[in-house]
Enzyme design. Structure first.
Site, mmCIF file in Angstrom:
data_model
loop_
_atom_site.group_PDB
_atom_site.id
_atom_site.type_symbol
_atom_site.label_atom_id
_atom_site.label_comp_id
_atom_site.label_asym_id
_atom_site.label_seq_id
_atom_site.Cartn_x
_atom_site.Cartn_y
_atom_site.Cartn_z
ATOM 1 N N LYS A 22 8.846 -9.928 -9.496
ATOM 2 C CA LYS A 22 8.242 -9.188 -8.374
ATOM 3 C C LYS A 22 6.728 -9.421 -8.377
ATOM 4 O O LYS A 22 6.134 -9.710 -7.338
ATOM 5 C CB LYS A 22 8.526 -7.706 -8.516
ATOM 6 N N ASN A 23 6.103 -9.315 -9.549
ATOM 7 C CA ASN A 23 4.636 -9.361 -9.598
ATOM 8 C C ASN A 23 4.075 -10.774 -9.546
ATOM 9 O O ASN A 23 2.857 -10.947 -9.562
ATOM 10 C CB ASN A 23 4.139 -8.603 -10.836
ATOM 11 N N CYS A 117 -1.322 6.032 -6.811
ATOM 12 C CA CYS A 117 0.104 6.357 -6.972
ATOM 13 C C CYS A 117 0.211 7.255 -8.208
ATOM 14 O O CYS A 117 -0.786 7.668 -8.797
ATOM 15 C CB CYS A 117 0.913 5.084 -7.141
ATOM 16 N N ARG A 122 -5.777 3.698 -9.156
ATOM 17 C CA ARG A 122 -5.626 2.318 -8.688
ATOM 18 C C ARG A 122 -6.811 1.876 -7.805
ATOM 19 O O ARG A 122 -6.660 1.544 -6.654
ATOM 20 C CB ARG A 122 -4.302 2.127 -7.930
ATOM 21 N N PRO A 123 -8.039 1.957 -8.317
ATOM 22 C CA PRO A 123 -9.204 1.564 -7.517
ATOM 23 C C PRO A 123 -9.220 0.060 -7.201
ATOM 24 O O PRO A 123 -8.454 -0.701 -7.791
ATOM 25 C CB PRO A 123 -10.383 1.935 -8.413
ATOM 26 N N ILE A 124 -10.094 -0.345 -6.287
ATOM 27 C CA ILE A 124 -10.205 -1.772 -5.937
ATOM 28 C C ILE A 124 -11.639 -2.267 -6.086
ATOM 29 O O ILE A 124 -12.008 -3.317 -5.543
ATOM 30 C CB ILE A 124 -9.736 -2.011 -4.477
ATOM 31 N N ASP A 125 -12.439 -1.527 -6.839
ATOM 32 C CA ASP A 125 -13.860 -1.889 -6.974
ATOM 33 C C ASP A 125 -14.068 -3.298 -7.511
ATOM 34 O O ASP A 125 -15.005 -4.010 -7.091
ATOM 35 C CB ASP A 125 -14.584 -0.871 -7.867
ATOM 36 N N ASP A 308 4.045 -2.078 -18.256
ATOM 37 C CA ASP A 308 5.232 -1.862 -17.427
ATOM 38 C C ASP A 308 6.496 -1.659 -18.259
ATOM 39 O O ASP A 308 7.520 -1.235 -17.733
ATOM 40 C CB ASP A 308 5.438 -3.035 -16.467
ATOM 41 N N ARG A 400 12.888 -0.789 -5.274
ATOM 42 C CA ARG A 400 11.792 -1.642 -4.800
ATOM 43 C C ARG A 400 11.601 -2.843 -5.701
ATOM 44 O O ARG A 400 11.190 -3.901 -5.254
ATOM 45 C CB ARG A 400 10.479 -0.848 -4.875
HETATM 46 C C1 EPZ Z 1 -0.468 -5.232 -11.490
HETATM 47 O O1 EPZ Z 1 -1.038 -4.119 -10.838
HETATM 48 C C2 EPZ Z 1 1.029 -5.016 -11.400
HETATM 49 N N1 EPZ Z 1 1.449 -4.982 -9.996
HETATM 50 C C3 EPZ Z 1 1.406 -3.699 -12.095
HETATM 51 O O2 EPZ Z 1 2.828 -3.560 -12.031
HETATM 52 C C4 EPZ Z 1 0.985 -3.797 -13.559
HETATM 53 O O3 EPZ Z 1 1.276 -2.586 -14.219
HETATM 54 C C5 EPZ Z 1 -0.530 -4.063 -13.617
HETATM 55 O O4 EPZ Z 1 -0.843 -5.276 -12.880
HETATM 56 C C6 EPZ Z 1 -1.044 -4.216 -15.038
HETATM 57 O O5 EPZ Z 1 -0.360 -5.258 -15.670
HETATM 58 C C7 EPZ Z 1 1.529 -6.157 -9.312
HETATM 59 O O6 EPZ Z 1 1.253 -7.227 -9.845
HETATM 60 C C8 EPZ Z 1 1.969 -6.071 -7.877
HETATM 61 P P1 EPZ Z 1 -4.657 -3.947 -12.518
HETATM 62 P P2 EPZ Z 1 -2.639 -4.108 -10.526
HETATM 63 O O7 EPZ Z 1 -5.576 -4.220 -11.387
HETATM 64 O O8 EPZ Z 1 -3.090 -5.468 -10.195
HETATM 65 C C9 EPZ Z 1 -8.031 -0.785 -13.207
HETATM 66 C C10 EPZ Z 1 4.858 -2.494 -11.613
HETATM 67 O O9 EPZ Z 1 5.445 -1.502 -12.077
HETATM 68 N N2 EPZ Z 1 -8.702 -1.402 -12.049
HETATM 69 O O10 EPZ Z 1 -4.539 -4.933 -13.629
HETATM 70 O O11 EPZ Z 1 -2.908 -3.014 -9.574
HETATM 71 C C11 EPZ Z 1 -6.866 0.074 -12.769
HETATM 72 O O12 EPZ Z 1 -7.309 1.375 -12.438
HETATM 73 C C12 EPZ Z 1 3.371 -2.427 -11.344
HETATM 74 O O13 EPZ Z 1 5.407 -3.597 -11.320
HETATM 75 C C13 EPZ Z 1 -10.001 -1.034 -11.752
HETATM 76 O O14 EPZ Z 1 -10.605 -0.212 -12.438
HETATM 77 O O15 EPZ Z 1 -3.185 -3.692 -11.956
HETATM 78 C C14 EPZ Z 1 -5.968 0.086 -13.967
HETATM 79 O O16 EPZ Z 1 -6.368 1.135 -14.835
HETATM 80 C C15 EPZ Z 1 2.759 -1.100 -11.772
HETATM 81 N N3 EPZ Z 1 -10.611 -1.589 -10.667
HETATM 82 C C16 EPZ Z 1 -6.243 -1.255 -14.636
HETATM 83 O O17 EPZ Z 1 -7.425 -1.789 -14.024
HETATM 84 C C17 EPZ Z 1 -9.976 -2.518 -9.870
HETATM 85 O O18 EPZ Z 1 -10.596 -3.014 -8.906
HETATM 86 C C18 EPZ Z 1 -5.118 -2.268 -14.446
HETATM 87 O O19 EPZ Z 1 -4.990 -2.503 -13.071
HETATM 88 C C19 EPZ Z 1 -8.655 -2.870 -10.195
HETATM 89 C C20 EPZ Z 1 -8.032 -2.300 -11.289
#
Ligand code: EPZ
Length: 421
Positions: A22-23, A117, A122-125, A308, A400
């Protein structure tokens, strides 16, 4: 609302084949927006999230075939708009991955802010930090983000990620593909899904190096073409079925896996006394009549233990006599399953990001909730071990992210029924 009814059906035996990840498939579908020629993606899992991403690409004006025989063809030659549909984006956080390719391809993009969620804000900074580094102007208003490239297009730059965010690494990689000059992403995520995306980008004519390490280099090109690509197997689904064998004390052959993607799961199951035998095509996971031991887990970015798999693995540890510790370092609120497990008789105490599991208590069925996709899978595992019936609600999370979820469990002898209230 639909529910799962799960009964203890004894040890699971047999073989199960893992679907495409999926990811990995979600960023691959977004990346196809970069090309004016059709791209064919194979080994695509039949998931709700794939349907949502397909609907988003279609709403942008691309042509996306119906999923058939695990294949999708995406033709973004006639991209009509660079504003992602609010109602669709709201359904799935990963929709935000269209931002980078749209910005690269059209020079601007507007996407609704992805919501948080249950597992975290889940920020996007970090995504926006990367786009700004490439020269984009970012405007956040009305719960949307608009990014506009300079008149001459994005310009390669170096960007350091304060956290090795998977999504930010993917979004910035895709935005950098058509930028002028070279981009370096430092402290990049190293997950196998990043490597799969880089392999696809290079197939369509991008120039990406270092994916899978902490520094990814992208030399911008003027345009990219079509290609065909097979999605890597889902390492999280792999771990889920390995744990199904472990928690039921059965023996399962998990096929079509990449062992190198699940080293931490193999290592930790072996520490617990589960026998894991690696073959060319898959793994045999054997917990039948084996003495099992507690262990400690700490989730980390790849190649560390995957967050995960934290809730399914904790569920298994709750059935193993002895004290185990689980530390969650990636998300700030990923212990929602603990309360559900304790209602089934588990003895797990939380202190901050640390859970102390006093394993070996008998579990009994209860009415529980799938608090996120992976916790839902954990509840199914718990139900296969507990006495009586476990009724799991909010199962839309689970469906999902796992293709033919209960069908695969049933093929191993699990007693799981889906009922509509
Ligand atoms: C991906 O999410 C996966 N989803 C998640 O899988 C997975 O848990 C995660 O990576 C970590 O491995 C997909 O690939 C679609 P991150 P993503 O950005 O990209 C912080 C599942 O169950 N962060 O690596 O959203 C954030 O808050 C899902 O399949 C910032 O601070 O994860 C978190 O604490 C759940 N600023 C950490 O990084 C940002 O701009 C990890 O988030 C982005 C993230």
């Amino acid at each position: 609302m639909a529910k799962y009814l799960v009964r203890n059906s004894g040890p699971l035996y047999g073989e199960v084949s893992v679907s495409g990840a999926k990811n990995a498939v979600l960023p691959l579908m977004a990346a196809a927006l970069l090309s004016k020629e059709p791209c064919r993606i194979t080994n695509v899992p039949a998931l709700e999230d794939v349907k949502v991403m397909r609907d988003i690409l279609i709403s942008l004006g691309t042509e996306v075939s119906e999923l058939s025989n695990s294949e999708l063809t995406i033709d973004a030659s006639s991209l009509r708009t660079n504003v992602a549909d609010y109602d669709l984006v709201r359904k799935m956080r990963a929709s935000f991955l269209v931002m980078g390719p749209l910005l690269a391809r059209t020079g601007s993009a507007k996407v609704h802010l992805p919501g948080g969620c249950t597992i975290g804000k889940r920020p996007i900074d970090l995504h926006l930090k990367g786009f700004r580094a490439l020269g984009a102007e970012i405007v956040e208003k009305d719960f949307s983000v608009e990014a506009v490239a300079p008149r001459g297009g994005l310009v390669g730059a170096s960007v350091y990620l304060d956290f090795p965010s998977v999504g930010a690494t993917e979004n910035i990689m895709m935005a950098a593909v058509l930028a002028k000059g070279t981009t370096y992403i430092e402290n990049a995520a190293e997950e196998p899904e990043i490597v799969d995306l880089a392999n696809f980008l290079n197939k369509i004519g991008a120039r990406v190096k270092g994916a899978g390490t902490d520094t990814v280099k992208i030399d911008g090109v003027s345009s990219v073409h079509g290609a065909e690509h097979a999605v890597i197997p889902d390492r999280i689904e792999t771990g889920t079925f390995m744990l199904a064998a472990a928690i039921t004390r059965g023996q399962v052959y998990v096929k079509d896996v990449v062992s190198d993607h699940i080293r931490p799961i193999i290592a930790k199951l072996r520490e617990c006394g589960v026998m894991v035998t690696e073959g060319d095509e898959g793994l045999v996971v054997d917990a039948e009549d084996r003495e099992l031991f507690p262990t400690d887990i700490k989730t980390m970015p790849y190649p560390g233990f995957p967050t995960d798999i934290q809730s399914p693995f904790m569920t298994f540890l709750a059935t193993v006599p002895g004290n185990s510790t689980v530390i969650e370092t990636v998300f700030e609120n990923r212990f929602m399953h603990v309360a559900e497990l304790n209602r089934m008789g588990a003895d797990i105490r939380i202190s901050g990001n640390r859970a102390e599991v006093r394993g070996g208590k008998p579990l009994h069925g209860a009415e529980v909730i799938a608090t996120d996709l992976r916790a839902g899978a954990a509840m199914v595992l718990a139900g296969l071990y507990a006495s009586d019936v476990t009724e799991i609600s909010e199962i839309y999370h689970v469906e999902r992210g796992y293709e033919n979820f209960i069908g695969k469990f049933r093929s191993l002898g699990a007693d799981i029924k889906k009922v509509n209230e």
